[in-house]
Design a protein around this motif. Structure first.
Motif, mmCIF file in Angstrom:
data_model
loop_
_atom_site.group_PDB
_atom_site.id
_atom_site.type_symbol
_atom_site.label_atom_id
_atom_site.label_comp_id
_atom_site.label_asym_id
_atom_site.label_seq_id
_atom_site.Cartn_x
_atom_site.Cartn_y
_atom_site.Cartn_z
ATOM 1 N N ILE A 174 0.592 -1.167 0.139
ATOM 2 C CA ILE A 174 -0.232 0.120 0.126
ATOM 3 C C ILE A 174 0.862 1.323 -0.012
ATOM 4 N N LEU A 181 1.235 3.779 -2.910
ATOM 5 C CA LEU A 181 -0.009 4.539 -3.258
ATOM 6 C C LEU A 181 0.218 6.123 -2.719
ATOM 7 N N SER A 238 0.753 9.450 -5.646
ATOM 8 C CA SER A 238 -0.612 10.203 -5.448
ATOM 9 C C SER A 238 -0.472 11.572 -6.220
ATOM 10 N N ILE A 266 -0.919 10.301 -9.636
ATOM 11 C CA ILE A 266 -2.444 10.052 -9.843
ATOM 12 C C ILE A 266 -3.183 11.332 -9.927
ATOM 13 N N CYS A 278 -4.844 11.554 -13.319
ATOM 14 C CA CYS A 278 -6.551 11.145 -13.299
ATOM 15 C C CYS A 278 -7.349 11.989 -12.479
ATOM 16 N N VAL A 311 -9.892 10.343 -8.402
ATOM 17 C CA VAL A 311 -9.178 9.218 -8.025
ATOM 18 C C VAL A 311 -7.856 9.282 -7.205
ATOM 19 N N ALA A 312 -7.193 10.578 -6.902
ATOM 20 C CA ALA A 312 -5.992 10.584 -6.092
ATOM 21 C C ALA A 312 -6.649 10.559 -4.568
ATOM 22 N N SER A 366 -7.352 7.060 -3.846
ATOM 23 C CA SER A 366 -6.205 6.161 -3.600
ATOM 24 C C SER A 366 -5.747 6.446 -2.418
ATOM 25 N N VAL A 367 -5.566 7.722 -1.985
ATOM 26 C CA VAL A 367 -5.037 8.059 -0.721
ATOM 27 C C VAL A 367 -5.750 7.657 0.665
ATOM 28 N N SER A 377 -8.122 5.285 0.599
ATOM 29 C CA SER A 377 -8.025 3.761 0.645
ATOM 30 C C SER A 377 -6.634 3.161 0.866
ATOM 31 N N GLY A 378 -5.885 3.913 0.543
ATOM 32 C CA GLY A 378 -4.405 3.725 1.140
ATOM 33 C C GLY A 378 -4.425 3.818 2.528
#
Length: 177
Positions: A91, A94, A98, A101, A105, A109-110, A113-114, A116-117
């Motif tokens: 993880i 990620l 970031s 990302i 994206c 999305v960033a 990702s952060v 959930s990370g």
């Protein structure tokens, strides 16, 4: 034979202490700067940062209880420890990715990702926590368990200090980027 077992136990305890130091250092390098990144680059409010932290703490707490029971059931502390450690290691990138990302994206999305990370990172920590403590107990003589836990806690705390210091120095060196 007793000397070999004691030497093996000392090596396990020494290794566990270093793992504790490195886990804390790595986590605090990332997590000490994460609220600033969430606020300044992803537009999180203080309430949102607090809610994310709360979700991560809950995930970690739930995983601690379940992983302790699981390691007892399967009879392997190391297997559960390795799973939690691998999860945390998988993880961590990620967070480093970031900004890329975010650029490629977009912020949603960033943000995903952060967020959930962060939660998965703390889940990994929770998974390894109970088996790690049990492992220390398993390899420490009863009359030295307090010392073993104290040494481990000290290494973890020192790792946290070193991680925050390293993150601060890197931020200064790179001009806060």
């Amino acid at each position: 034979d007793e000397e070999d077992e004691s030497g093996s136990n000392n090596l396990t305890l020494f290794s566990a202490t270093w793992m504790s130091f490195l886990w804390s250092m790595g986590s605090f390098m990332v997590l000490s700067l994460l609220p600033v990144y969430l606020r300044e680059h992803l537009g999180f409010s203080l309430k949102q940062i607090g809610a994310l932290e709360g979700m991560a703490v809950v995930a970690s707490a739930l995983a601690k209880g379940l992983s302790g029971v699981l390691s007892d059931l399967i009879g392997s502390r190391k297997l559960v420890l390795l799973f939690g450690s691998a999860m945390t290691m998988a993880i961590k990138p990620l967070f480093a990715l970031s900004p890329l990302i975010l650029t490629r994206c977009g912020s949603s999305v960033a943000l995903a990702s952060v967020s959930s990370g962060k939660i998965l990172d703390r889940l990994g920590k929770g998974i390894r926590a109970a088996p790690f403590d049990a492992l220390i107990s398993d390899v420490s003589p009863v009359h030295k368990r307090g010392r073993a836990y104290g040494l481990n806690y000290s290494a973890s705390t020192f790792g946290a200090v070193c991680g925050c210091l390293a993150a601060s120095l890197l931020m200064k060196w790179t001009g806060n980027s």
